[in-house]
Motif scaffolding. Structure first.
Motif, short mmCIF file in Angstrom:
data_model
loop_
_atom_site.label_atom_id
_atom_site.label_comp_id
_atom_site.label_asym_id
_atom_site.label_seq_id
_atom_site.Cartn_x
_atom_site.Cartn_y
_atom_site.Cartn_z
N ASP A 1 -3.51 1.25 12.49
CA ASP A 1 -3.66 2.38 13.52
C ASP A 1 -4.54 3.00 11.92
O ASP A 1 -5.63 3.36 12.18
CB ASP A 1 -2.61 2.53 13.83
CG ASP A 1 -2.24 2.26 14.80
OD1 ASP A 1 -2.96 1.45 15.79
OD2 ASP A 1 -1.28 2.12 15.77
N ALA A 2 -3.78 3.18 10.92
CA ALA A 2 -4.43 3.45 9.92
C ALA A 2 -5.37 3.27 9.39
O ALA A 2 -6.20 4.17 8.92
CB ALA A 2 -3.04 4.57 8.96
N GLY A 3 -6.12 2.22 8.65
CA GLY A 3 -7.13 1.63 8.31
C GLY A 3 -6.82 1.32 7.18
O GLY A 3 -7.34 2.14 6.28
N ILE A 4 -5.78 0.25 6.70
CA ILE A 4 -5.42 0.78 5.57
C ILE A 4 -6.14 -0.93 4.80
O ILE A 4 -5.94 -2.09 6.27
CB ILE A 4 -3.87 0.52 5.50
CG1 ILE A 4 -2.61 1.46 5.16
CG2 ILE A 4 -3.27 -0.46 3.68
CD1 ILE A 4 -1.22 0.85 5.32
N ALA B 1 1.17 3.46 1.81
CA ALA B 1 0.67 4.99 2.66
C ALA B 1 1.52 4.13 3.46
O ALA B 1 2.23 4.75 4.72
CB ALA B 1 -0.74 4.73 3.64
N LEU B 2 2.68 2.95 3.07
CA LEU B 2 3.62 2.79 3.60
C LEU B 2 4.74 2.80 2.85
O LEU B 2 4.83 2.73 1.90
CB LEU B 2 3.21 0.56 3.66
CG LEU B 2 2.29 -0.11 4.51
CD1 LEU B 2 2.67 -1.04 4.42
CD2 LEU B 2 2.42 0.75 6.06
N ASN B 3 5.72 2.86 3.42
CA ASN B 3 6.87 3.34 2.70
C ASN B 3 7.57 1.87 2.27
O ASN B 3 7.63 0.57 2.58
CB ASN B 3 8.11 3.88 3.51
CG ASN B 3 8.83 3.11 5.12
OD1 ASN B 3 9.25 2.06 4.52
ND2 ASN B 3 9.00 4.23 5.94
N HIS C 1 1.19 -1.11 -0.02
CA HIS C 1 -0.31 0.16 -0.05
C HIS C 1 0.93 0.94 0.72
O HIS C 1 1.51 1.33 0.78
CB HIS C 1 -1.21 -0.10 1.13
CG HIS C 1 -1.89 0.97 1.24
ND1 HIS C 1 -2.00 2.44 1.26
CD2 HIS C 1 -3.57 1.01 0.98
CE1 HIS C 1 -2.78 2.92 1.36
NE2 HIS C 1 -4.11 2.25 1.26
N LYS D 1 1.50 0.40 11.46
CA LYS D 1 0.15 0.96 10.38
C LYS D 1 -0.59 1.16 9.58
O LYS D 1 -1.65 1.52 10.24
CB LYS D 1 1.39 1.68 9.68
CG LYS D 1 1.06 2.37 8.50
CD LYS D 1 1.22 4.12 8.57
CE LYS D 1 0.04 4.72 7.65
NZ LYS D 1 1.73 6.19 6.77
#
Lengths: 116, 425
Positions: free
Chosen positions: B171-174, B125-127, B123, B168
């Motif tokens: 918590d971030a809802g990926i 939103a992950l590095n 995803h 992540k």
């Protein structure tokens, strides 16, 4: 007049707090919140999850770019906020990409920490 | 100690099913860490029961079912003993209990679960480091230690990176979902970028722990094959898989026993993996013939295909390679692509024209791999008989090169100047 109070604190200091100290701060927050609710000054408030859970949305040349982290550029300043309901991060970032400033600035998407 | 045949058979099932079982448990439980624990418990239960009771007819369904029940038990225990986040835990419980395990028995559903998990791991939103680490751990089933070794970091550092990435996601809802159609192409591109990074990490470096690096190339190819199987007829996927197969097929010929670089034109073709080249050639054709926009991976694979075909055809088709680099410069402009284009032009139009291109690239600046540019310049100057300038360029390349095998190659070139008669070519 309405004002937004932005709360800044060191996350690493917070994680070092022991449970009793944390409980004390939380009860102080509770007391403070009750105080301004009763005073008729409260409009809304949420605790945010740590920055590690943040993602940043920018739209450049019509393309949405999502990155890990809260990395607003230093020349960008906080200019506003929306509190939204979304079923997951994909829906949240899709909404963030529609914020007009996403085209020239950046929109940080940070999950709310549910109060238990 | 020698394991009994029964235990070996059980471990064989684990190796085959580990990735799929985890992917399905993550979907059922909605939580990475809980699913990993559940899988471990299911494997422990299987090791206890299967050697005496026999391996069930559908071991995968058995493992998923047991893992899911263990997780539900654990959620209940947690809810009883420390009900700090009751909403969260009961939500997971509902989710796990709502789905009957029977409807995951067909292969299609398992395939979908792994695909979902690839998109979660990759995803945006992950590095990218987190994406690659998660993919190798969760999809390829590499141990934390193996992932850490592959990226030359300590096991603790890698374990931390994985924990942060999973946190992540939670918590971030990926989401654990195949992306919606409007996002699919973009997310496929993201997953392919992570797979390609695994490959280049294994392929680009020719020093150090060679075996581990080969492992990375093989894992990247495995991931490419998996994506191609789960999302068939996607030119970008076919193109990347072909590119990796064609490059990897020359792996044994690229480095000598003592770790020196062997350039393409000097490679021993009998060391090339010809069946793998043939597989790559078929995929390139498919990727290029597909309708819609051309994938840059497919263009790069097409260039690799022309090099791979050269020994059998007796000559390299340089005019076509020049044309393909021109396409690539439009699709995905970069200084390295321009540099490679210039090298191809030197083969069709001679070194003078190529040197103009290289000098114009150098004048614009912004090239990271400066030693490559200097090395190409040196070669072109040598071809033009400008001996002193060539020598100076080789020395500049050597000063800028960082990898040992590349430095040795450049040092050899410089040494050759002393032994070669000075002749205009």
């Amino acid at each position: 007049m309405q004002y937004l109070l932005l709360i800044y604190a060191s996350e690493s200091e917070e994680t070092k707090m022991n449970e009793a100290a944390m409980a004390k701060v939380l009860s102080e927050y509770h007391e403070f919140t009750q105080g301004i609710v009763q005073g008729g000054q409260f409009k809304g408030a949420e605790r945010l999850r740590p920055v590690a859970s943040a993602s940043t949305v920018r739209v450049r040349n019509g393309k949405t770019v999502i990155t890990d982290g809260p990395f607003a550029e230093t020349r960008e300043q906080l200019g506003g906020y929306y509190l939204i309901e979304a079923k997951n991060l994909d829906e949240a970032t899709a909404i963030a990409a529609r914020v007009p400033s996403a085209r020239f600035g950046s929109v940080e998407v940070r999950p709310i920490w549910p109060i238990t | 100690m020698i394991a009994s045949p029964a235990v070996v058979a059980v471990e064989d099932v684990f190796r085959r099913e580990a990735g799929r079982v985890l992917a399905t448990l993550i979907r059922l439980l909605g939580d990475f860490e809980l699913a990993e624990e559940a899988r471990q418990e299911a494997f422990a239960a299987a090791l206890e029961q299967w050697p005496s009771n026999g391996i069930p007819s559908n071991p995968r369904a058995w493992l998923v079912d047991v893992g899911r029940n263990k997780a539900i038990d654990q959620i209940r225990r947690q809810a009883l003993f420390r009900s700090k986040y009751p909403d969260l835990e009961f939500a997971a419980l509902d989710q796990a209990a709502a789905v009957s395990p029977d409807d995951q028995e067909d292969d299609a559903a398992f395939g979908d679960d792994r695909l979902r998990l690839i998109f979660t791991c990759c995803h945006p939103a992950l590095n990218i480091e987190a994406q690659v680490a998660l993919t190798l751990r969760a999809i390829c089933g590499l141990s934390v230690e193996a992932v850490a070794r592959a990226f030359l970091v300590g096991e603790d550092t890698m374990a931390q990176r994985l924990v942060r990435a999973k946190k992540k996601i939670r918590d971030a809802g990926i989401p654990y979902e195949t992306p919606p159609p409007q996002l699919l192409d973009e997310r496929i591109a993201g997953a392919l970028a992570a797979v390609y990074l695994v490959f280049t990490e294994g392929y680009a470096v020719t020093s150090g722990a060679a075996l581990i690096r080969e492992d990375l190339c093989s894992e990247a190819i495995r991931l490419g094959r998996l994506l191609d199987a789960l999302l068939p007829d996607r030119p970008a996927i076919q193109g990347l898989l072909a590119l990796m197969l064609l490059h990897d097929a020359r792996r044994k010929a690229r480095v000598t026993a003592v770790g020196d670089v062997v350039l393409l034109e000097d490679q021993d073709h009998s060391l090339w993996n010809w069946p793998q080249i043939d597989e790559g050639l078929i995929l390139v054709e498919r990727a290029l013939r597909a309708r819609g926009p051309v994938s840059p991976y497919a263009v790069q694979a097409a260039i690799a295909a022309l090099h791979a075909r050269a020994p059998r055809e007796g000559a390299t088709d340089w005019p076509q390679i020049v044309g393909l680099y021109q396409v690539l410069m439009r699709l995905q402009p970069s200084p390295v692509v321009e540099l490679n284009h210039a090298v191809a032009v030197s083969m069709t139009d001679g070194p003078a024209r190529a040197l103009d291109l290289v000098d114009s690239l150098a004048a614009r600046g912004g090239i990271d791999d400066y030693h490559l540019l200097a090395a190409v310049r040196a070669r072109l100057l040598q071809g033009l008989g400008r001996r002193d300038e060539a020598l100076a360029a080789y020395r500049a390349a050597l000063a800028a090169a960082k990898l040992e095998p590349e430095r040795r190659l450049l040092a050899r070139r410089i040494a050759e100047f002393d032994s070669l008669p000075q002749l205009p070519i």
